[in-house]
Design a protein around this motif. Structure first.
Motif, PDB file in Angstrom:
ATOM      1  N   MET A  73       0.832  -1.203   0.000  1.00 43.75           N
ATOM      2  CA  MET A  73       0.000   0.000   0.000  1.00 43.75           C
ATOM      3  C   MET A  73       0.869   1.257   0.000  1.00 43.75           C
ATOM      4  O   MET A  73       0.510   2.268  -0.589  1.00 43.75           O
ATOM      5  CB  MET A  73      -0.958   0.007   1.195  1.00 43.75           C
ATOM      6  N   GLY A  74       2.009   1.211   0.659  1.00 47.02           N
ATOM      7  CA  GLY A  74       2.914   2.354   0.646  1.00 47.02           C
ATOM      8  C   GLY A  74       3.490   2.605  -0.731  1.00 47.02           C
ATOM      9  O   GLY A  74       3.604   3.751  -1.171  1.00 47.02           O
ATOM     10  N   LYS A  75       3.847   1.526  -1.426  1.00 45.79           N
ATOM     11  CA  LYS A  75       4.428   1.678  -2.754  1.00 45.79           C
ATOM     12  C   LYS A  75       3.377   2.031  -3.811  1.00 45.79           C
ATOM     13  O   LYS A  75       3.647   2.810  -4.713  1.00 45.79           O
ATOM     14  CB  LYS A  75       5.121   0.386  -3.177  1.00 45.79           C
ATOM     15  N   TYR A  76       2.224   1.415  -3.727  1.00 48.39           N
ATOM     16  CA  TYR A  76       1.225   1.545  -4.785  1.00 48.39           C
ATOM     17  C   TYR A  76      -0.033   2.262  -4.312  1.00 48.39           C
ATOM     18  O   TYR A  76      -1.106   2.072  -4.880  1.00 48.39           O
ATOM     19  CB  TYR A  76       0.851   0.158  -5.312  1.00 48.39           C
ATOM     20  N   SER A  77       0.069   3.109  -3.303  1.00 47.19           N
ATOM     21  CA  SER A  77      -1.120   3.793  -2.786  1.00 47.19           C
ATOM     22  C   SER A  77      -1.696   4.773  -3.800  1.00 47.19           C
ATOM     23  O   SER A  77      -2.880   5.096  -3.753  1.00 47.19           O
ATOM     24  CB  SER A  77      -0.795   4.515  -1.482  1.00 47.19           C
ATOM     25  N   GLY A  78      -0.875   5.249  -4.730  1.00 49.21           N
ATOM     26  CA  GLY A  78      -1.357   6.163  -5.760  1.00 49.21           C
ATOM     27  C   GLY A  78      -2.425   5.540  -6.645  1.00 49.21           C
ATOM     28  O   GLY A  78      -3.274   6.239  -7.198  1.00 49.21           O
ATOM     29  N   LEU A  79      -2.416   4.241  -6.749  1.00 51.71           N
ATOM     30  CA  LEU A  79      -3.425   3.562  -7.570  1.00 51.71           C
ATOM     31  C   LEU A  79      -4.795   3.591  -6.917  1.00 51.71           C
ATOM     32  O   LEU A  79      -5.816   3.487  -7.592  1.00 51.71           O
ATOM     33  CB  LEU A  79      -3.026   2.106  -7.805  1.00 51.71           C
ATOM     34  N   PHE A  80      -4.827   3.727  -5.588  1.00 52.28           N
ATOM     35  CA  PHE A  80      -6.083   3.624  -4.864  1.00 52.28           C
ATOM     36  C   PHE A  80      -6.639   4.975  -4.419  1.00 52.28           C
ATOM     37  O   PHE A  80      -7.686   5.039  -3.812  1.00 52.28           O
ATOM     38  CB  PHE A  80      -5.904   2.725  -3.642  1.00 52.28           C
ATOM     39  N   ARG A  81      -5.928   6.051  -4.702  1.00 53.53           N
ATOM     40  CA  ARG A  81      -6.403   7.368  -4.299  1.00 53.53           C
ATOM     41  C   ARG A  81      -7.417   7.891  -5.300  1.00 53.53           C
ATOM     42  O   ARG A  81      -7.331   7.620  -6.501  1.00 53.53           O
ATOM     43  CB  ARG A  81      -5.247   8.363  -4.230  1.00 53.53           C
ATOM     44  N   ARG A  82      -8.345   8.665  -4.782  1.00 52.57           N
ATOM     45  CA  ARG A  82      -9.319   9.317  -5.667  1.00 52.57           C
ATOM     46  C   ARG A  82      -8.680  10.541  -6.270  1.00 52.57           C
ATOM     47  O   ARG A  82      -7.921  11.256  -5.619  1.00 52.57           O
ATOM     48  CB  ARG A  82     -10.559   9.714  -4.897  1.00 52.57           C
ATOM     49  N   LYS A  83      -9.028  10.798  -7.481  1.00 53.45           N
ATOM     50  CA  LYS A  83      -8.511  11.982  -8.142  1.00 53.45           C
ATOM     51  C   LYS A  83      -9.299  13.196  -7.696  1.00 53.45           C
ATOM     52  O   LYS A  83     -10.516  13.134  -7.517  1.00 53.45           O
ATOM     53  CB  LYS A  83      -8.605  11.824  -9.647  1.00 53.45           C
ATOM     54  N   LYS A  84      -8.620  14.299  -7.469  1.00 51.00           N
ATOM     55  CA  LYS A  84      -9.277  15.515  -7.030  1.00 51.00           C
ATOM     56  C   LYS A  84     -10.020  16.149  -8.198  1.00 51.00           C
ATOM     57  O   LYS A  84      -9.504  16.215  -9.316  1.00 51.00           O
ATOM     58  CB  LYS A  84      -8.269  16.507  -6.483  1.00 51.00           C
ATOM     59  N   LYS A  85     -11.230  16.612  -7.902  1.00 51.32           N
ATOM     60  CA  LYS A  85     -11.994  17.307  -8.928  1.00 51.32           C
ATOM     61  C   LYS A  85     -11.568  18.761  -8.943  1.00 51.32           C
ATOM     62  O   LYS A  85     -11.386  19.376  -7.905  1.00 51.32           O
ATOM     63  CB  LYS A  85     -13.501  17.192  -8.637  1.00 51.32           C
ATOM     64  N   ARG A  86     -11.462  19.341 -10.089  1.00 57.73           N
ATOM     65  CA  ARG A  86     -11.056  20.738 -10.193  1.00 57.73           C
ATOM     66  C   ARG A  86     -12.225  21.612 -10.481  1.00 57.73           C
ATOM     67  O   ARG A  86     -13.173  21.423 -11.020  1.00 57.73           O
ATOM     68  CB  ARG A  86     -10.040  20.912 -11.304  1.00 57.73           C
TER      69      ARG A  86
END
Length: 86
Positions: A73-86
Motif C-alpha cells: 500500500m505504501g508503494k502503490y497507494s497512488g493507484l487507490f487514491r481518488r482523483k481531485k476534482k477541479r
C-alpha cells in the motif's frame, strides 16, 4: 480402439476416446479436490505444545501478511487514491 498416429476411423473410436478422456478428467478433478481440501483444512493439535506452536505460527503468518500489505500500500497507494476534482 483402431487408431494410428492419433487418427480415428470410426465414430465409435471417437466416442471411446472421448469417454476415456472424460474419465481421466474426472479422476484428476477428484485428486485436485482432495489435495485442495487437505491444503486448507486446519491441522488439529494433539498436545498443548502443538497448540502453542500452531498459535505462534498463525500469529507470525498474520503479522507477515499485515506487513506485506502495508508495504504494498505504501508503494502503490497512488493507484487507490481518488482523483481531485477541479
Amino acid at each position: 480402439m483402431a487408431t494410428y498416429n492419433n487418427q480415428y476411423y470410426t465414430l465409435a473410436d471417437l466416442q471411446a476416446r472421448k469417454d476415456e478422456l472424460q474419465a481421466n478428467i474426472q479422476k484428476k478433478g477428484e485428486q485436485i479436490e482432495t489435495l485442495w481440501k487437505g491444503l486448507f483444512t486446519p491441522k488439529s493439535a494433539n498436545t498443548k505444545g502443538e497448540l502453542v506452536a500452531n498459535i505462534v505460527s498463525n500469529s507470525i503468518t498474520a503479522f507477515d501478511t499485515f506487513m506485506l500489505v502495508r508495504k504494498l500500500m505504501g508503494k502503490y497507494s497512488g493507484l487507490f487514491r481518488r482523483k481531485k476534482k477541479r
